[in-house]
Scaffold this motif. Sequence first.
Motif, PDB file in Angstrom:
ATOM      1  N   LEU A 276       6.114  -5.035  -5.343  1.00  0.00           N
ATOM      2  CA  LEU A 276       6.125  -3.895  -4.435  1.00  0.00           C
ATOM      3  C   LEU A 276       5.956  -4.364  -2.994  1.00  0.00           C
ATOM      4  O   LEU A 276       6.650  -3.892  -2.090  1.00  0.00           O
ATOM      5  CB  LEU A 276       5.012  -2.915  -4.814  1.00  0.00           C
ATOM      6  CG  LEU A 276       4.849  -1.680  -3.923  1.00  0.00           C
ATOM      7  CD1 LEU A 276       6.125  -0.848  -3.903  1.00  0.00           C
ATOM      8  CD2 LEU A 276       3.664  -0.835  -4.405  1.00  0.00           C
ATOM      9  N   ALA A 277       5.049  -5.295  -2.787  1.00  0.00           N
ATOM     10  CA  ALA A 277       4.834  -5.831  -1.437  1.00  0.00           C
ATOM     11  C   ALA A 277       6.103  -6.501  -0.915  1.00  0.00           C
ATOM     12  O   ALA A 277       6.469  -6.335   0.261  1.00  0.00           O
ATOM     13  CB  ALA A 277       3.677  -6.824  -1.451  1.00  0.00           C
ATOM     14  N   LYS A 278       6.785  -7.243  -1.765  1.00  0.00           N
ATOM     15  CA  LYS A 278       8.025  -7.915  -1.372  1.00  0.00           C
ATOM     16  C   LYS A 278       9.097  -6.901  -1.005  1.00  0.00           C
ATOM     17  O   LYS A 278       9.821  -7.055  -0.022  1.00  0.00           O
ATOM     18  CB  LYS A 278       8.507  -8.813  -2.502  1.00  0.00           C
ATOM     19  CG  LYS A 278       9.772  -9.593  -2.181  1.00  0.00           C
ATOM     20  CD  LYS A 278      10.181 -10.478  -3.346  1.00  0.00           C
ATOM     21  CE  LYS A 278      11.464 -11.233  -3.029  1.00  0.00           C
ATOM     22  NZ  LYS A 278      11.884 -12.065  -4.196  1.00  0.00           N
TER      23      LYS A 278
ATOM     24  N   ALA B  24       4.851   9.179  -1.435  1.00  0.00           N
ATOM     25  CA  ALA B  24       6.106   9.414  -2.153  1.00  0.00           C
ATOM     26  C   ALA B  24       6.655   8.115  -2.739  1.00  0.00           C
ATOM     27  O   ALA B  24       7.159   8.093  -3.877  1.00  0.00           O
ATOM     28  CB  ALA B  24       7.135  10.053  -1.219  1.00  0.00           C
ATOM     29  N   ASP B  25       6.541   7.019  -1.971  1.00  0.00           N
ATOM     30  CA  ASP B  25       6.985   5.711  -2.471  1.00  0.00           C
ATOM     31  C   ASP B  25       6.162   5.295  -3.688  1.00  0.00           C
ATOM     32  O   ASP B  25       6.702   4.759  -4.666  1.00  0.00           O
ATOM     33  CB  ASP B  25       6.835   4.645  -1.391  1.00  0.00           C
ATOM     34  CG  ASP B  25       7.754   4.858  -0.208  1.00  0.00           C
ATOM     35  OD1 ASP B  25       8.845   5.434  -0.394  1.00  0.00           O
ATOM     36  OD2 ASP B  25       7.366   4.450   0.907  1.00  0.00           O
TER      37      ASP B  25
ATOM     38  N   GLY C  36       0.204   2.770   4.239  1.00  0.00           N
ATOM     39  CA  GLY C  36       0.712   4.069   4.638  1.00  0.00           C
ATOM     40  C   GLY C  36       0.120   5.158   3.769  1.00  0.00           C
ATOM     41  O   GLY C  36       0.519   6.321   3.839  1.00  0.00           O
ATOM     42  N   VAL C  37      -0.842   4.766   2.931  1.00  0.00           N
ATOM     43  CA  VAL C  37      -1.524   5.691   2.021  1.00  0.00           C
ATOM     44  C   VAL C  37      -3.016   5.667   2.320  1.00  0.00           C
ATOM     45  O   VAL C  37      -3.507   4.855   3.095  1.00  0.00           O
ATOM     46  CB  VAL C  37      -1.263   5.311   0.543  1.00  0.00           C
ATOM     47  CG1 VAL C  37       0.212   5.430   0.219  1.00  0.00           C
ATOM     48  CG2 VAL C  37      -1.769   3.890   0.251  1.00  0.00           C
ATOM     49  N   ALA C  38      -3.754   6.578   1.689  1.00  0.00           N
ATOM     50  CA  ALA C  38      -5.206   6.655   1.877  1.00  0.00           C
ATOM     51  C   ALA C  38      -5.810   7.291   0.628  1.00  0.00           C
ATOM     52  O   ALA C  38      -5.111   7.680  -0.298  1.00  0.00           O
ATOM     53  CB  ALA C  38      -5.540   7.467   3.128  1.00  0.00           C
ATOM     54  N   GLY C  39      -7.114   7.411   0.643  1.00  0.00           N
ATOM     55  CA  GLY C  39      -7.839   7.966  -0.507  1.00  0.00           C
ATOM     56  C   GLY C  39      -8.559   6.885  -1.256  1.00  0.00           C
ATOM     57  O   GLY C  39      -9.719   7.024  -1.652  1.00  0.00           O
ATOM     58  N   ASP C  40      -7.872   5.769  -1.463  1.00  0.00           N
ATOM     59  CA  ASP C  40      -8.503   4.577  -2.038  1.00  0.00           C
ATOM     60  C   ASP C  40      -9.195   3.775  -0.956  1.00  0.00           C
ATOM     61  O   ASP C  40     -10.097   2.988  -1.221  1.00  0.00           O
ATOM     62  CB  ASP C  40      -7.463   3.719  -2.740  1.00  0.00           C
ATOM     63  CG  ASP C  40      -6.345   3.271  -1.797  1.00  0.00           C
ATOM     64  OD1 ASP C  40      -6.023   4.001  -0.842  1.00  0.00           O
ATOM     65  OD2 ASP C  40      -5.773   2.187  -2.038  1.00  0.00           O
ATOM     66  N   GLY C  41      -8.779   3.965   0.278  1.00  0.00           N
ATOM     67  CA  GLY C  41      -9.328   3.273   1.439  1.00  0.00           C
ATOM     68  C   GLY C  41      -8.860   3.993   2.686  1.00  0.00           C
ATOM     69  O   GLY C  41      -8.419   5.143   2.642  1.00  0.00           O
ATOM     70  N   ASN C  42      -8.945   3.285   3.815  1.00  0.00           N
ATOM     71  CA  ASN C  42      -8.424   3.790   5.089  1.00  0.00           C
ATOM     72  C   ASN C  42      -9.129   5.043   5.608  1.00  0.00           C
ATOM     73  O   ASN C  42      -8.539   5.829   6.354  1.00  0.00           O
ATOM     74  CB  ASN C  42      -6.915   4.002   5.017  1.00  0.00           C
ATOM     75  CG  ASN C  42      -6.172   2.679   4.990  1.00  0.00           C
ATOM     76  OD1 ASN C  42      -6.659   1.680   5.502  1.00  0.00           O
ATOM     77  ND2 ASN C  42      -5.006   2.670   4.365  1.00  0.00           N
ATOM     78  N   ILE C  43     -10.385   5.223   5.225  1.00  0.00           N
ATOM     79  CA  ILE C  43     -11.261   6.132   5.947  1.00  0.00           C
ATOM     80  C   ILE C  43     -12.137   5.266   6.845  1.00  0.00           C
ATOM     81  O   ILE C  43     -12.684   4.255   6.409  1.00  0.00           O
ATOM     82  CB  ILE C  43     -12.123   6.987   5.001  1.00  0.00           C
ATOM     83  CG1 ILE C  43     -11.239   8.010   4.286  1.00  0.00           C
ATOM     84  CG2 ILE C  43     -13.240   7.695   5.760  1.00  0.00           C
ATOM     85  CD1 ILE C  43     -11.972   8.897   3.307  1.00  0.00           C
TER      86      ILE C  43
END
Length: 393
Positions: free
Chosen positions: A157-159, A171-172, A270-277
């Motif tokens: 996925l990272a690649k 969405a991704d 580009g996502v959050a909830g698991d982190g990025n607070i």
Amino acid sequence: MKLALISIIAFVVFAFGIFLVLELRALILPEFDVAKTTTLPEKLQSLGGWIDRLEQADKFNGAILIAQKGEIVFERYVGIADETGRPITPKTSFNLASVSKQFTAFAILLLAHEGRLSRDDLLTKHIPELKGADGVTVNHLLSHTSGLHDYALDHGLAKRLKEKDTVLTPADLIAWLGEADQGLKFHPGEKDEYSNTNYVLLAEIIARVSGQSFADFIHSHVFEPLGMRHSAVVNKAVNTDALEDRAYGFRKRFLYFGPNVAHDLNRMDGVAGDGNIYATARDLVIWDRALRDGALLPTEVYKQAYVPVRLKSGEVVQESVLGETIQPGLGWNVQDFPIVTSYGHWQAFSNFYWRNMQDDTVLVLLSNSGVFLRTAMIGEKIAGVLETLGDGK
């Protein structure tokens, strides 16, 4: 030819030996021993001296705060907020990494308390396009017993994101989970396996149920009513300029040597909830107080977060982390209840959040350039002193 091969092997062994020495040196902390019978001021003075030694040895960069009954009794800000040398201040907001998960779990419990969803709801009730998640419930997501693959560990996925020069979106992630090779790893509830995917999907459920973005929901239902003015959901797509004093992750260019270079958010962010607070140390004291007082959700309801996770069989989940046995709750490690802890690590960020609900003490360590294990060791060392605060006069 043989001599060349021997030389290569010798070089590899030598390089690996140097690496191990540097790794061990990074984890060696200055001595810190405080007698149980010393007074609180004496303990805090000793702690201040120890943090001075950590700073001198370049062993910590970040914020350390201790509060009792909502009042700050110790506070230190060490080092810089980014690779340019900007100093860390009380208003510096750090990426909480997985400490963010407790906020996501709280939002789910809040919506459930309001009757807008149930922990027993099927995932497909809220995200119907996830055809391959049969049997997964909201509760399986909360407890990491869903069997869903962890997107953060998927190199393919990272690649793909790198090749497309894009940032992962919810969405991704949902599309990725729908691919043929992303079926469940085990039947929901039969095992536990930590997966960041679970909490990104919970954030998406919160958005769909509330009609707000996850970032807006957390702001309007948590940060704003509590006065957490330096906290926000921030990633590479949302609220990029929302914080007045945001910490950026950095590291040494050559692992332990060289100039400081950025080691912050990446294409997965580009996502959050698991982190990025993001939050400041002081804001986490406000959060601790709100949970204790039931300011946003009755304490009897929030007790669900401290209940050890159980499998479908009824077995209590136990995990081994760094040689210690932990029992996960919802965003908390609860094996030592009424002491609960939460750890976070992502890129250069590493965090330790410790709360003793019996004597109303909270410890916050936030770092934007730390070795995760070392941050945890520092946190555990300070927590050991805090457990003796009542022994002095």
